[in-house]
Motif scaffolding. Structure first.
Motif, PDB file in Angstrom:
ATOM      1  N   SER A 183       0.828  -1.203   0.000  1.00 32.57           N
ATOM      2  CA  SER A 183       0.000   0.000   0.000  1.00 32.57           C
ATOM      3  C   SER A 183       0.869   1.262   0.000  1.00 32.57           C
ATOM      4  CB  SER A 183      -0.916   0.005   1.223  1.00 32.57           C
ATOM      5  OG  SER A 183      -1.796  -1.105   1.189  1.00 32.57           O
ATOM      6  N   TYR A 184       0.301   2.328  -0.559  1.00 30.94           N
ATOM      7  CA  TYR A 184       0.935   3.645  -0.578  1.00 30.94           C
ATOM      8  C   TYR A 184       0.103   4.609   0.263  1.00 30.94           C
ATOM      9  CZ  TYR A 184       4.623   3.316  -4.127  1.00 30.94           C
ATOM     10  OH  TYR A 184       5.772   3.043  -4.815  1.00 30.94           O
ATOM     11  N   LEU A 185       0.771   5.593   0.850  1.00 29.64           N
ATOM     12  CA  LEU A 185       0.084   6.671   1.548  1.00 29.64           C
ATOM     13  C   LEU A 185       0.344   7.971   0.804  1.00 29.64           C
ATOM     14  CD1 LEU A 185      -0.496   7.385   5.202  1.00 29.64           C
ATOM     15  CD2 LEU A 185       0.700   9.151   3.902  1.00 29.64           C
ATOM     16  N   VAL A 186      -0.733   8.703   0.509  1.00 31.40           N
ATOM     17  CA  VAL A 186      -0.631  10.012  -0.136  1.00 31.40           C
ATOM     18  C   VAL A 186      -1.228  11.039   0.822  1.00 31.40           C
ATOM     19  CG1 VAL A 186      -1.392  11.436  -2.058  1.00 31.40           C
ATOM     20  CG2 VAL A 186      -0.712   9.062  -2.461  1.00 31.40           C
ATOM     21  N   HIS A 187      -0.446  12.053   1.168  1.00 32.15           N
ATOM     22  CA  HIS A 187      -0.914  13.056   2.121  1.00 32.15           C
ATOM     23  C   HIS A 187      -0.968  14.424   1.448  1.00 32.15           C
ATOM     24  CE1 HIS A 187       3.143  14.819   2.690  1.00 32.15           C
ATOM     25  NE2 HIS A 187       3.571  13.574   2.505  1.00 32.15           N
ATOM     26  N   GLY A 188      -1.896  15.231   1.925  1.00 36.53           N
ATOM     27  CA  GLY A 188      -2.062  16.574   1.394  1.00 36.53           C
ATOM     28  C   GLY A 188      -3.154  17.292   2.157  1.00 36.53           C
ATOM     29  N   PRO A 189      -3.204  18.598   2.075  1.00 34.03           N
ATOM     30  CA  PRO A 189      -4.222  19.349   2.822  1.00 34.03           C
ATOM     31  C   PRO A 189      -5.625  19.054   2.305  1.00 34.03           C
ATOM     32  CG  PRO A 189      -3.041  20.776   1.296  1.00 34.03           C
ATOM     33  CD  PRO A 189      -2.318  19.465   1.279  1.00 34.03           C
ATOM     34  N   MET A 190      -6.599  19.398   3.093  1.00 30.51           N
ATOM     35  CA  MET A 190      -7.992  19.184   2.706  1.00 30.51           C
ATOM     36  C   MET A 190      -8.314  19.985   1.447  1.00 30.51           C
ATOM     37  SD  MET A 190      -9.982  19.215   6.389  1.00 30.51           S
ATOM     38  CE  MET A 190     -11.540  18.936   5.557  1.00 30.51           C
ATOM     39  N   ALA A 191      -9.170  19.390   0.601  1.00 27.07           N
ATOM     40  CA  ALA A 191      -9.659  20.029  -0.628  1.00 27.07           C
ATOM     41  C   ALA A 191      -8.551  20.272  -1.652  1.00 27.07           C
ATOM     42  CB  ALA A 191     -10.375  21.342  -0.301  1.00 27.07           C
ATOM     43  N   CYS A 192      -7.448  19.517  -1.551  1.00 27.46           N
ATOM     44  CA  CYS A 192      -6.380  19.686  -2.543  1.00 27.46           C
ATOM     45  C   CYS A 192      -6.622  18.840  -3.789  1.00 27.46           C
ATOM     46  CB  CYS A 192      -5.021  19.344  -1.934  1.00 27.46           C
ATOM     47  SG  CYS A 192      -4.814  17.589  -1.535  1.00 27.46           S
ATOM     48  N   GLY A 193      -7.565  17.899  -3.725  1.00 29.74           N
ATOM     49  CA  GLY A 193      -7.866  17.065  -4.889  1.00 29.74           C
ATOM     50  C   GLY A 193      -7.520  15.603  -4.704  1.00 29.74           C
ATOM     51  N   LYS A 194      -7.215  15.190  -3.483  1.00 32.69           N
ATOM     52  CA  LYS A 194      -6.841  13.787  -3.252  1.00 32.69           C
ATOM     53  C   LYS A 194      -7.973  12.842  -3.631  1.00 32.69           C
ATOM     54  CE  LYS A 194      -5.945  14.132   1.129  1.00 32.69           C
ATOM     55  NZ  LYS A 194      -6.351  15.537   1.259  1.00 32.69           N
ATOM     56  N   GLN A 215      -6.308   8.473   9.340  1.00 36.15           N
ATOM     57  CA  GLN A 215      -5.559   9.247  10.314  1.00 36.15           C
ATOM     58  C   GLN A 215      -4.574   8.328  11.027  1.00 36.15           C
ATOM     59  OE1 GLN A 215      -5.678  12.550  10.647  1.00 36.15           O
ATOM     60  NE2 GLN A 215      -7.254  12.631   9.028  1.00 36.15           N
ATOM     61  N   PRO A 216      -3.413   8.841  11.414  1.00 35.68           N
ATOM     62  CA  PRO A 216      -2.434   8.008  12.120  1.00 35.68           C
ATOM     63  C   PRO A 216      -3.054   7.329  13.333  1.00 35.68           C
ATOM     64  CG  PRO A 216      -1.450  10.096  11.513  1.00 35.68           C
ATOM     65  CD  PRO A 216      -2.911  10.214  11.193  1.00 35.68           C
ATOM     66  N   GLY A 217      -2.729   6.056  13.488  1.00 37.86           N
ATOM     67  CA  GLY A 217      -3.281   5.256  14.569  1.00 37.86           C
ATOM     68  C   GLY A 217      -4.415   4.364  14.123  1.00 37.86           C
ATOM     69  N   VAL A 227      -3.942   4.852   0.465  1.00 37.29           N
ATOM     70  CA  VAL A 227      -4.395   5.464   1.713  1.00 37.29           C
ATOM     71  C   VAL A 227      -4.239   6.975   1.578  1.00 37.29           C
ATOM     72  CG1 VAL A 227      -4.077   5.566   4.203  1.00 37.29           C
ATOM     73  CG2 VAL A 227      -3.695   3.413   2.981  1.00 37.29           C
ATOM     74  N   LEU A 228      -5.340   7.709   1.788  1.00 32.54           N
ATOM     75  CA  LEU A 228      -5.340   9.166   1.662  1.00 32.54           C
ATOM     76  C   LEU A 228      -5.523   9.790   3.043  1.00 32.54           C
ATOM     77  CD1 LEU A 228      -7.699   9.478  -1.438  1.00 32.54           C
ATOM     78  CD2 LEU A 228      -5.198   9.398  -1.425  1.00 32.54           C
ATOM     79  N   THR A 229      -4.745  10.827   3.316  1.00 29.37           N
ATOM     80  CA  THR A 229      -4.848  11.488   4.618  1.00 29.37           C
ATOM     81  C   THR A 229      -4.512  12.964   4.468  1.00 29.37           C
ATOM     82  OG1 THR A 229      -4.067  11.477   6.911  1.00 29.37           O
ATOM     83  CG2 THR A 229      -2.453  10.973   5.205  1.00 29.37           C
ATOM     84  N   ASN A 230      -5.096  13.766   5.356  1.00 29.09           N
ATOM     85  CA  ASN A 230      -4.744  15.187   5.415  1.00 29.09           C
ATOM     86  C   ASN A 230      -3.847  15.485   6.610  1.00 29.09           C
ATOM     87  OD1 ASN A 230      -6.502  14.955   7.554  1.00 29.09           O
ATOM     88  ND2 ASN A 230      -8.149  16.148   6.612  1.00 29.09           N
ATOM     89  N   SER A 231      -3.362  14.425   7.248  1.00 26.06           N
ATOM     90  CA  SER A 231      -2.479  14.590   8.400  1.00 26.06           C
ATOM     91  C   SER A 231      -1.087  15.004   7.934  1.00 26.06           C
ATOM     92  CB  SER A 231      -2.408  13.278   9.191  1.00 26.06           C
ATOM     93  OG  SER A 231      -1.429  13.358  10.213  1.00 26.06           O
ATOM     94  N   ASP A 232      -0.379  15.717   8.817  1.00 23.72           N
ATOM     95  CA  ASP A 232       0.987  16.127   8.519  1.00 23.72           C
ATOM     96  C   ASP A 232       2.016  15.104   8.978  1.00 23.72           C
ATOM     97  OD1 ASP A 232       0.108  18.495   7.393  1.00 23.72           O
ATOM     98  OD2 ASP A 232       0.115  19.542   9.322  1.00 23.72           O
ATOM     99  N   PHE A 238       3.664   3.352   7.875  1.00 21.95           N
ATOM    100  CA  PHE A 238       4.356   3.638   6.620  1.00 21.95           C
ATOM    101  C   PHE A 238       5.742   4.197   6.910  1.00 21.95           C
ATOM    102  CE2 PHE A 238      -0.110   3.795   5.441  1.00 21.95           C
ATOM    103  CZ  PHE A 238      -0.125   3.072   4.259  1.00 21.95           C
ATOM    104  N   LYS A 239       6.721   3.713   6.134  1.00 25.55           N
ATOM    105  CA  LYS A 239       8.092   4.187   6.278  1.00 25.55           C
ATOM    106  C   LYS A 239       8.642   4.752   4.973  1.00 25.55           C
ATOM    107  CE  LYS A 239       9.287   0.954  10.002  1.00 25.55           C
ATOM    108  NZ  LYS A 239      10.197  -0.143  10.436  1.00 25.55           N
ATOM    109  N   ARG A 240       8.389   4.034   3.870  1.00 26.23           N
ATOM    110  CA  ARG A 240       8.968   4.473   2.601  1.00 26.23           C
ATOM    111  C   ARG A 240       7.915   4.826   1.556  1.00 26.23           C
ATOM    112  NH1 ARG A 240      13.178  -0.049   0.935  1.00 26.23           N
ATOM    113  NH2 ARG A 240      11.397  -1.335   1.551  1.00 26.23           N
TER     114      ARG A 240
END
Length: 261
Positions: A183-194, A215-217, A227-232, A238-240
């Motif tokens: 699996s991959y994690l893609v992060h970005g702010p809300m409403a950025c188009g994820k 969200q983490p946890g 996996v999509l998240t708006n968390s920083d 996830f590591k890599r």
């Protein structure tokens, strides 16, 4: 008297000599000419045979030289080919693997449904059958009619999907599960188009499932999931395999350009 006889004999001999000698001379000349022709023919034939023998020797020498050059050429060609195979073998294998991955991605785009979807439709049909029976027992005829209508649609969808899987050569019973891709994690702010671009990102990364608003946890599938998240962050486990939204879209655009080319 004797002198006259002698003179006559000499005259006769002279006449005979004068008559016969040209014939003899002609015969001798013809014989000499014939012997000369025979000798000349023999000499010419021997010279021609010697020339032929020399030419055969030259041809044999040239054939040996040509065979040696051909062997050297073939040996050099094989050596260069082996060097090229050794040099570009790894690159070729990488390209083949990349092509296989792209083919699998395009196949999923053409028909993203699998055996699991077929089984889900079958389970839904069973649930609708139970609902129809329940509504009939309760005499809730409006609900019964609605459930029956939905069941008919689900059955038709089930048959169409079954036929589509059969046409693409995938037996609904023997269909192999999708390959496991981490699996991959893609992060970005809300409403950025994820969320809007989630399917394009998942296809580019070779993933089949999408988990939004993570969200983490929270638990996360280890394979085949975007996996999509708006968390920083941080983003355990996830590591890599972590991309920002901009990095993910760069990969999407790069793949689109490759396909267009």
């Amino acid at each position: 008297m004797q002198e006259a006889t002698i003179i006559k004999l000499l005259a006769g001999a002279l006449v005979i000599t004068l008559v016969i000698w040209p014939l003899i001379a002609t015969r001798l000349a013809a014989t000499a000419r014939a012997n000369g022709f025979d000798d000349g023919h023999t000499i010419a034939r021997n010279a021609a045979q010697q020339r032929i023998d020399l030419l055969n020797v030259d041809l044999a020498t040239l054939a040996e030289k040509r065979a040696a050059e051909r062997y050297a050429h073939v040996h050099e060609r094989d050596r260069i080919a082996q060097e090229l195979r050794d040099q570009y073998g790894a690159e070729r294998d990488r390209l083949i693997e990349d092509a296989d991955r792209r083919i699998a991605t395009y196949a999923r785009r053409a028909n993203p449904f699998t055996e699991q979807d077929l089984a889900t439709l079958a389970d839904t049909n069973k649930c609708l059958t139970l609902a129809c029976n329940t509504y009939a027992g309760l005499q809730a005829w409006d609900a019964h009619t609605a459930a029956a209508t939905q069941q008919t649609a689900i059955r038709a969808m089930h048959e169409r999907l079954k036929q589509a899987l059969a046409e693409q050569g995938t037996s609904p019973v023997e269909a192999s599960p999708p390959a496991l891709v981490k699996s991959y994690l893609v992060h970005g702010p809300m409403a950025c188009g994820k969320t809007r671009n989630a399917r394009a990102i998942a296809d580019t990364l070779g993933l089949t499932e999408i988990l939004d608003d993570w969200q983490p946890g929270m638990p996360v599938p280890a394979f085949n999931t975007l996996v999509l998240t708006n968390s920083d962050g941080p983003f355990p486990p996830f590591k890599r395999r972590i991309l920002s939204f901009d990095e993910a879209m760069q990969r999407v655009e790069a793949q689109r350009m490759e396909v267009a080319a």
